[in-house]
Write a protein that holds these residues in place. Structure first.
Motif, short mmCIF file in Angstrom:
data_model
loop_
_atom_site.label_atom_id
_atom_site.label_comp_id
_atom_site.label_asym_id
_atom_site.label_seq_id
_atom_site.Cartn_x
_atom_site.Cartn_y
_atom_site.Cartn_z
N GLN A 76 5.17 8.05 -25.65
CA GLN A 76 3.73 8.91 -26.13
C GLN A 76 3.61 10.16 -25.16
O GLN A 76 3.41 11.17 -25.87
N PRO A 77 3.75 10.06 -23.93
CA PRO A 77 3.58 11.49 -23.43
C PRO A 77 4.80 12.32 -23.46
O PRO A 77 4.76 13.52 -23.60
N ILE A 78 6.12 11.66 -23.96
CA ILE A 78 6.94 12.78 -24.45
C ILE A 78 6.86 13.49 -25.62
O ILE A 78 6.96 14.59 -25.87
N PHE A 79 6.20 12.59 -26.53
CA PHE A 79 5.85 13.23 -27.93
C PHE A 79 4.57 14.34 -27.61
O PHE A 79 4.72 15.29 -28.51
N GLY A 80 3.90 13.93 -26.74
CA GLY A 80 2.63 14.90 -26.44
C GLY A 80 3.28 16.08 -25.82
O GLY A 80 2.69 17.16 -26.20
N LEU A 81 4.25 15.99 -24.97
CA LEU A 81 4.87 17.21 -24.36
C LEU A 81 5.56 17.82 -25.69
O LEU A 81 5.76 19.21 -25.42
N MET A 82 6.15 17.34 -26.65
CA MET A 82 6.76 18.08 -27.63
C MET A 82 5.68 19.08 -28.24
O MET A 82 5.95 20.22 -28.85
N MET A 83 4.67 18.37 -28.45
CA MET A 83 3.36 19.23 -29.16
C MET A 83 2.77 20.34 -28.13
O MET A 83 3.10 21.39 -28.59
N VAL A 84 2.53 20.15 -26.85
CA VAL A 84 1.83 20.98 -26.39
C VAL A 84 2.73 22.09 -25.68
O VAL A 84 2.51 23.32 -25.50
N THR A 85 4.02 21.66 -25.34
CA THR A 85 4.85 22.66 -25.07
C THR A 85 5.54 23.87 -25.86
O THR A 85 6.01 24.89 -25.53
N THR A 86 5.09 23.41 -27.37
CA THR A 86 5.58 24.33 -28.36
C THR A 86 4.33 24.83 -29.17
O THR A 86 4.53 25.43 -30.34
N SER A 87 3.20 24.68 -28.58
CA SER A 87 1.92 24.88 -29.22
C SER A 87 1.85 26.49 -29.39
O SER A 87 2.27 27.17 -28.70
N LYS A 88 1.13 26.84 -30.44
CA LYS A 88 0.41 28.36 -30.61
C LYS A 88 -0.33 28.60 -29.42
O LYS A 88 -0.64 29.67 -29.01
N ARG A 89 -1.06 27.32 -29.20
CA ARG A 89 -2.18 27.86 -27.91
C ARG A 89 -1.41 27.87 -26.47
O ARG A 89 -0.29 27.77 -26.36
N GLU A 90 -2.51 28.10 -25.50
CA GLU A 90 -1.69 28.03 -24.22
C GLU A 90 -2.22 26.76 -23.39
O GLU A 90 -3.26 27.04 -22.43
N PRO A 91 -1.76 25.67 -23.83
CA PRO A 91 -2.35 24.38 -23.12
C PRO A 91 -2.08 24.36 -21.52
O PRO A 91 -1.13 24.83 -21.11
N VAL A 92 -3.02 23.80 -20.92
CA VAL A 92 -3.03 23.41 -19.34
C VAL A 92 -3.35 22.06 -19.12
O VAL A 92 -4.07 21.70 -19.78
N ALA A 93 -2.63 21.46 -18.11
CA ALA A 93 -2.91 20.15 -17.78
C ALA A 93 -3.72 20.29 -16.48
O ALA A 93 -3.61 21.10 -15.69
N PHE A 94 -4.98 19.59 -16.28
CA PHE A 94 -5.94 19.52 -15.43
C PHE A 94 -6.63 21.02 -15.31
O PHE A 94 -7.01 21.29 -13.97
N GLY A 95 -6.49 21.79 -16.17
CA GLY A 95 -6.91 23.22 -16.03
C GLY A 95 -6.29 24.16 -15.29
O GLY A 95 -6.48 25.24 -15.22
N VAL A 96 -5.23 23.59 -14.57
CA VAL A 96 -4.30 24.63 -13.79
C VAL A 96 -2.72 24.72 -14.01
O VAL A 96 -2.15 25.64 -13.67
N ILE A 97 -2.09 23.53 -14.76
CA ILE A 97 -0.71 23.58 -14.97
C ILE A 97 -0.56 24.08 -16.20
O ILE A 97 -0.63 23.33 -17.26
N PRO A 98 0.36 25.06 -16.33
CA PRO A 98 0.80 25.54 -17.89
C PRO A 98 1.47 24.83 -18.32
O PRO A 98 2.50 24.48 -17.61
N LEU A 99 1.44 24.43 -19.52
CA LEU A 99 2.42 23.62 -20.42
C LEU A 99 3.19 24.30 -21.50
O LEU A 99 4.43 23.75 -21.59
N LYS A 100 3.01 25.31 -21.87
CA LYS A 100 3.58 25.86 -22.94
C LYS A 100 4.79 26.31 -22.47
O LYS A 100 4.92 26.93 -21.46
N ILE A 101 5.97 26.24 -23.32
CA ILE A 101 7.41 26.77 -22.88
C ILE A 101 7.57 28.01 -23.91
O ILE A 101 7.77 29.03 -23.61
#
Length: 169
Positions: free
Chosen positions: A91-116
Motif C-alpha cells: 500500500q505505501p509503495i503504491f502511494g509512493l508511485m502516486m505522490v512521487t509522480t504527481s502534478k502537485r508538490e506533495p510533502v510528508a509531515f509538511g516538510v519532506i518533499p516527495l515529488k521526484i
C-alpha cells in the motif's frame, strides 16, 4: 498458555503498531483532504518502514503453531495473514508511485518533499493500485478482526489471547 503458544513481545509490538497505523491510514485514506494528506503521506512512510522491519523480524523468529482447527480454517488463517502482510507492505509503495509522480508538490509531515518527477502513466497506475489495494486491505482487516473475535467469543480458544499485548506466555 505456554511460551510456544503465544507470540513474542516483539511480534506483538509489531502487530499492534501496524494495526493502529493501518486503521488510522484506512480512515485517513477514505477521508483524505488537503489538510490531512501531508500526514497520510508521512504515516505511509512509517508504515512501510515498520513493515520492512516486521518482515525481517518474521523471517528470523519462529512463529507459534496454530492451535488445532479444521484444515479450511488453517488455510484461511494463513492466507489472510499472508495477504495482509503483502497488502500492508504494498500500500505505501503504491502511494509512493502516486505522490512521487504527481502534478502537485506533495510533502510528508509538511516538510519532506516527495515529488521526484511528474509521470502521468505511473501516477495513474499507482492511483489505481492504491485504491484497489486499499479496499482489499479493508476487507482483509475486517475478516481478520471477525476471525479473532469468532475464536475468542464463539470457540473460546486462545487465538486472540496469544496476540494480546499483556497476555502472559
Amino acid at each position: 498458555m505456554s511460551q510456544t503458544e503465544t507470540f513474542s513481545g516483539g511480534s506483538k509490538a509489531f502487530h499492534w503498531v501496524a494495526a493502529v497505523l493501518v486503521l488510522l491510514m484506512l480512515y485517513g485514506g477514505f477521508n483524505l483532504s488537503r489538510e490531512t494528506a501531508t500526514w497520510h503521506f508521512g504515516f505511509g512512510l512509517i508504515v512501510l518502514t515498520v513493515m520492512v522491519f516486521w518482515l525481517g523480524w518474521r523471517m528470523s523468529k519462529p512463529r507459534p503453531a496454530l492451535p488445532p482447527m479444521p484444515r479450511w480454517q488453517e488455510i484461511s488463517a494463513k492466507s489472510v495473514h499472508h495477504l495482509l502482510m503483502l497488502c500492508v507492505t504494498l500500500q505505501p509503495i503504491f502511494g509512493l508511485m502516486m505522490v512521487t509522480t504527481s502534478k502537485r508538490e506533495p510533502v510528508a509531515f509538511g516538510v519532506i518533499p516527495l515529488k521526484i518527477a511528474q509521470n502521468d502513466t505511473i501516477n495513474g497506475i499507482g492511483n489505481f493500485l492504491h485504491g484497489v489495494n486499499g479496499r482489499l486491505l479493508l476487507a482483509l482487516v475486517l475478516i481478520h478482526i471477525a476471525a479473532a473475535l469468532y475464536h475468542h467469543f464463539v470457540l473460546k480458544d486462545n487465538v486472540l489471547k496469544r496476540m494480546l499485548p499483556f497476555a502472559k506466555g
